[in-house]
Design an enzyme around this catalytic site. Structure first.
Site, short mmCIF file in Angstrom:
data_model
loop_
_atom_site.label_atom_id
_atom_site.label_comp_id
_atom_site.label_asym_id
_atom_site.label_seq_id
_atom_site.Cartn_x
_atom_site.Cartn_y
_atom_site.Cartn_z
N LYS A 219 94.84 60.74 -21.52
CA LYS A 219 95.46 62.07 -21.34
C LYS A 219 94.75 62.80 -20.21
O LYS A 219 93.52 62.81 -20.16
CB LYS A 219 95.33 62.89 -22.64
CG LYS A 219 96.10 64.20 -22.60
CD LYS A 219 97.55 63.98 -22.92
CE LYS A 219 98.37 65.24 -22.77
NZ LYS A 219 98.71 65.53 -21.36
N LYS B 222 86.43 66.06 -23.19
CA LYS B 222 87.19 67.25 -23.61
C LYS B 222 88.09 66.95 -24.82
O LYS B 222 88.12 67.71 -25.79
CB LYS B 222 88.04 67.76 -22.45
CG LYS B 222 88.70 69.10 -22.70
CD LYS B 222 89.65 69.51 -21.58
CE LYS B 222 88.93 69.69 -20.27
NZ LYS B 222 89.82 70.19 -19.20
N LYS C 48 92.85 60.95 -15.29
CA LYS C 48 93.12 61.98 -14.27
C LYS C 48 93.69 61.28 -13.06
O LYS C 48 93.47 60.08 -12.85
CB LYS C 48 91.82 62.72 -13.88
CG LYS C 48 92.05 64.13 -13.42
CD LYS C 48 92.34 65.07 -14.59
CE LYS C 48 92.27 66.52 -14.17
NZ LYS C 48 92.30 67.41 -15.32
N THR D 261 95.96 77.20 -21.11
CA THR D 261 94.63 77.00 -20.52
C THR D 261 93.96 78.35 -20.27
O THR D 261 92.79 78.55 -20.61
CB THR D 261 94.72 76.19 -19.22
OG1 THR D 261 95.47 75.00 -19.44
CG2 THR D 261 93.32 75.82 -18.74
#
Length: 420
Positions: free
Chosen positions: A69, A93, A105, A193
């Site tokens: 993810k 995270k 990423k 976020t």
């Protein structure tokens, strides 16, 4: 002497914590490397008929806890080392947040400002096609990041679904998160976020026996995260004194109106330059401004040994990924600055992405108030876990967060063993 990269920083952080918790040596070897590093080159026809070749990356660090993810960013500086660092941070995270995900990423080497919306659509769709089955709803789930947004995710979703048989297309709606609500996105994902940055900052202030109302803050980066964090903070009584982006540094001792600045920057492709509600100051003075809270919400490696000593804020809330170098952090900690680490501070996005993924998987639709309630509960639980670990281990918050994250992954490997 060569400047440290984000990858140098993340490896240094990992090794320090691995030493501290006496991490199993075999598991340490696994976590110190990435599982897959995908680099694709592909042609796209520009509006003028010229064909350009683009380079895209997807780095998959670890999937011991679940599917990979992590975001996709469109930025000229992205390279495989940056993607490796960011993917590793995503692993920590998601583990810290208690989510059933690993870390990944990626991105494209480009500046969106150089392209029309039609070109960006073609580039995004061609990138998606080039990645093929490297991504997937149970394999690797991209999300928005720097210079990408719900529209980007909608293009990826549609392209990916077109590669599947018609009967299977609806089953792949959760291949990306951060989609527009009309394409299966989650109500509230746009602010998640920024809300996480606000909430963890508020909880940190309150943990010191103080209130957010009346506190002053400065912000680096006025993208999605910075805008939403600022809105929530100012609604709760905090005052925004300064905003910095790549084009200008603004200051107003009486406070900057977030909505006015957002209205100003939108038609200028995000640039805050020439905003009339504040004066422009020398960018080099930004970090040294008098304030209670500093929020770096732009790119990595912004707070360094060169400027960390200038910082007057008592709390640094990391809205960006890896904004503080290890050398910069040592100076901050020595000066009594509390750092809300990125893997805690900006985890609202991936937590909301998890809710969106679940929503698509089950065919449900969550309402905004329900999403925000769930998000608040989950982020508060994670904050308390880190707070307890920092106290128990008598350490800073980043180290505490890493201890929790890495131990959870270690436990998974110990219980499941190593194939074969």
């Amino acid at each position: 002497m060569k400047a440290k990269t984000m990858y140098d920083n993340v490896m240094e952080q990992f090794n320090q914590v691995a030493d501290r918790i006496d991490l199993n040596e075999n598991i340490r070897k696994i976590l110190a490397i990435t599982n897959n590093e995908i680099i694709v080159h592909f042609p796209v026809k520009m509006d003028n008929g010229e064909v350009k070749i683009f380079t895209g990356y997807r780095v998959q660090h670890n999937n011991s806890l679940g599917p990979y993810k992590g975001g996709l960013r469109f930025h000229p500086s992205i390279d495989v080392d940056d993607a490796k660092a960011l993917a590793m941070w995503m692993t920590w995270k998601t583990s810290l947040a208690g989510l059933p995900y690993g870390g990944a990423k990626g991105g494209l080497q480009l500046d969106p400002r150089d392209h029309s919306i039609e070109e960006l659509e073609r580039i995004t769709r061609r990138f998606t096609f080039a990645l093929g089955d490297s991504i997937g709803p149970e394999q690797d789930i991209p999300a928005p990041d720097v210079n990408t947004n719900p529209q980007t995710m909608a293009w990826i979703l549609d392209t990916y679904m077109q590669t599947k048989p018609p009967a299977d297309r609806s089953k792949n709606q959760h291949v990306v998160t951060g989609k527009p609500t009309g394409a299966g996105g989650l109500e509230g994902r746009d602010r998640a976020t920024g809300y996480g940055v606000y909430l963890t900052t508020k909880l940190m202030v309150e943990s010191k026996g103080e209130k957010l109302d009346g506190k002053t803050f400065i912000l680096q980066g006025f993208g999605n995260v910075g805008q939403w964090a600022s809105r929530f903070l100012t609604e709760d009584g905090a005052k925004l004194l300064s905003v910095q982006d790549a084009h200008a540094t603004l200051y107003n001792k009486d406070g900057i109106n977030v909505d006015d600045l957002a209205d100003h920057s939108k038609p200028r492709k995000g640039s805050i330059k020439d905003f009339e509600g504040a004066e422009e100051i020398d960018p080099s003075k930004f970090f040294g401004l008098e304030c209670d809270i500093l929020i770096p919400a732009a790119l990595g490696n912004q707070i360094t040994a060169d400027n960390a000593g200038d910082i007057k804020a008592k709390i640094v809330a990391e809205g960006a990924n890896g904004p503080t170098t290890n050398d910069g952090e040592k100076i901050l900690l020595k000066n009594g600055v509390i750092i809300v680490p990125d893997i805690l501070c900006n985890s609202g996005g991936v937590t909301a992405s998890y809710f969106e993924w679940l929503q698509n998987r089950s065919g449900e639709i969550y309402q905004l108030d329900e999403v925000m309630e769930r998000l608040t509960k989950k982020l508060t639980q994670t904050f308390r876990k880190v707070e307890d670990a920092a106290e128990k281990n008598q350490t800073d918050w980043r180290t505490a967060a890493y201890i929790i994250a890495i131990k959870r992954i270690e436990e998974a490997y110990v219980q499941r063993g190593i194939f074969p």
